[in-house]
Design a protein around this motif. Structure first.
Motif, PDB file in Angstrom:
ATOM      1  N   ILE A  57       0.611  -1.156  -0.030  1.00  0.00           N
ATOM      2  CA  ILE A  57      -0.120  -0.142   0.121  1.00  0.00           C
ATOM      3  C   ILE A  57       0.839   1.119   0.089  1.00  0.00           C
ATOM      4  O   ILE A  57       1.665   1.336   0.990  1.00  0.00           O
ATOM      5  CB  ILE A  57      -1.079   0.166   1.188  1.00  0.00           C
ATOM      6  N   SER A  58       0.526   2.217  -0.937  1.00  0.00           N
ATOM      7  CA  SER A  58       1.592   3.258  -1.132  1.00  0.00           C
ATOM      8  C   SER A  58       0.672   4.725  -0.701  1.00  0.00           C
ATOM      9  O   SER A  58      -0.693   4.620  -0.557  1.00  0.00           O
ATOM     10  CB  SER A  58       1.949   3.514  -2.378  1.00  0.00           C
ATOM     11  N   ALA A  59       1.532   5.610  -0.626  1.00  0.00           N
ATOM     12  CA  ALA A  59       0.795   6.799  -0.378  1.00  0.00           C
ATOM     13  C   ALA A  59      -0.327   7.213  -1.339  1.00  0.00           C
ATOM     14  O   ALA A  59      -1.177   7.908  -1.030  1.00  0.00           O
ATOM     15  CB  ALA A  59       1.634   8.088  -0.002  1.00  0.00           C
ATOM     16  N   GLU A  60       0.123   6.932  -2.651  1.00  0.00           N
ATOM     17  CA  GLU A  60      -0.676   7.384  -3.929  1.00  0.00           C
ATOM     18  C   GLU A  60      -1.890   6.613  -3.898  1.00  0.00           C
ATOM     19  O   GLU A  60      -2.965   6.929  -4.098  1.00  0.00           O
ATOM     20  CB  GLU A  60       0.217   7.079  -5.053  1.00  0.00           C
ATOM     21  N   ASP A  61      -2.027   4.977  -3.320  1.00  0.00           N
ATOM     22  CA  ASP A  61      -2.920   4.486  -3.135  1.00  0.00           C
ATOM     23  C   ASP A  61      -4.182   5.137  -1.979  1.00  0.00           C
ATOM     24  O   ASP A  61      -5.180   5.248  -2.498  1.00  0.00           O
ATOM     25  CB  ASP A  61      -2.624   2.961  -2.731  1.00  0.00           C
ATOM     26  N   LEU A  65      -4.011   8.225  -1.079  1.00  0.00           N
ATOM     27  CA  LEU A  65      -4.496   9.592  -1.695  1.00  0.00           C
ATOM     28  C   LEU A  65      -5.518   9.192  -2.826  1.00  0.00           C
ATOM     29  O   LEU A  65      -6.612  10.083  -2.934  1.00  0.00           O
ATOM     30  CB  LEU A  65      -3.323  10.406  -2.191  1.00  0.00           C
ATOM     31  N   GLY A  66      -5.519   8.297  -3.579  1.00  0.00           N
ATOM     32  CA  GLY A  66      -6.436   7.914  -4.647  1.00  0.00           C
ATOM     33  C   GLY A  66      -7.447   7.504  -4.061  1.00  0.00           C
ATOM     34  O   GLY A  66      -8.683   7.648  -4.624  1.00  0.00           O
ATOM     35  N   SER A  67      -7.833   6.829  -2.974  1.00  0.00           N
ATOM     36  CA  SER A  67      -8.922   6.205  -2.445  1.00  0.00           C
ATOM     37  C   SER A  67      -9.841   7.407  -1.629  1.00  0.00           C
ATOM     38  O   SER A  67     -11.103   7.333  -1.596  1.00  0.00           O
ATOM     39  CB  SER A  67      -8.473   5.233  -1.409  1.00  0.00           C
ATOM     40  N   VAL A  68      -9.144   8.701  -1.636  1.00  0.00           N
ATOM     41  CA  VAL A  68      -9.888   9.674  -0.946  1.00  0.00           C
ATOM     42  C   VAL A  68     -10.075  10.912  -2.253  1.00  0.00           C
ATOM     43  O   VAL A  68     -10.362  11.953  -1.971  1.00  0.00           O
ATOM     44  CB  VAL A  68      -9.402  10.488   0.030  1.00  0.00           C
ATOM     45  N   GLY A  69      -9.736  10.468  -3.466  1.00  0.00           N
ATOM     46  CA  GLY A  69      -9.796  11.413  -4.609  1.00  0.00           C
ATOM     47  C   GLY A  69      -8.889  12.223  -4.878  1.00  0.00           C
ATOM     48  O   GLY A  69      -9.061  13.680  -5.298  1.00  0.00           O
ATOM     49  N   LEU A  70      -7.734  12.255  -4.223  1.00  0.00           N
ATOM     50  CA  LEU A  70      -6.606  13.332  -4.571  1.00  0.00           C
ATOM     51  C   LEU A  70      -5.258  12.748  -5.203  1.00  0.00           C
ATOM     52  O   LEU A  70      -5.012  11.242  -5.260  1.00  0.00           O
ATOM     53  CB  LEU A  70      -5.975  13.748  -3.299  1.00  0.00           C
ATOM     54  N   SER A  71      -4.539  13.412  -5.801  1.00  0.00           N
ATOM     55  CA  SER A  71      -3.314  13.028  -6.373  1.00  0.00           C
ATOM     56  C   SER A  71      -2.247  13.654  -5.384  1.00  0.00           C
ATOM     57  O   SER A  71      -2.508  14.850  -4.774  1.00  0.00           O
ATOM     58  CB  SER A  71      -3.313  13.418  -7.953  1.00  0.00           C
ATOM     59  N   PRO A  72      -0.901  13.279  -5.490  1.00  0.00           N
ATOM     60  CA  PRO A  72       0.040  13.887  -4.848  1.00  0.00           C
ATOM     61  C   PRO A  72       0.244  15.425  -5.148  1.00  0.00           C
ATOM     62  O   PRO A  72       0.456  16.183  -4.289  1.00  0.00           O
ATOM     63  CB  PRO A  72       1.406  13.206  -5.291  1.00  0.00           C
TER      64      PRO A  72
END
Length: 91
Positions: free
Chosen positions: A37-41, A43-50
């Motif tokens: 599980i990465s930070a991007e995963d 963030l993506g689950s809450v609808g954000l990109s880095p």
């Protein structure tokens, strides 16, 4: 020499808390990395990109810094007056 006692090294509670949070964050991060599980995963689950997160952080900074300075114009002089008018401490 047995009569000489060394003072124990004390660490401020704030520094101790920051260290504990850093160690716990490292352990949780390693655990999440272990299960892929990465930070991007997250963030993506809450609808954000880095990039969006970075933009929100910059916008927050641009809002917060001027408000902190504005508040300091009141808080610092009040604190200084209270500090100077306190009775001296015993000891």
């Amino acid at each position: 020499m047995s009569g000489i006692r060394k003072k124990p090294i004390t660490v401020s509670p704030l520094l101790s808390t920051i260290f504990k949070i850093a160690v716990f964050s490292l352990l949780v991060g390693a655990g999440l990395s272990f299960v892929n599980i990465s930070a991007e995963d997250i963030l993506g689950s809450v609808g954000l990109s880095p990039l969006q997160l970075w933009i929100y952080m910059l916008e927050f900074r641009d809002w917060a810094v001027p408000n902190m300075i504005l508040g300091a114009f009141i808080v610092v002089p009040v604190w200084l007056v209270i500090y100077l008018l306190r009775p001296p401490r015993a000891g």
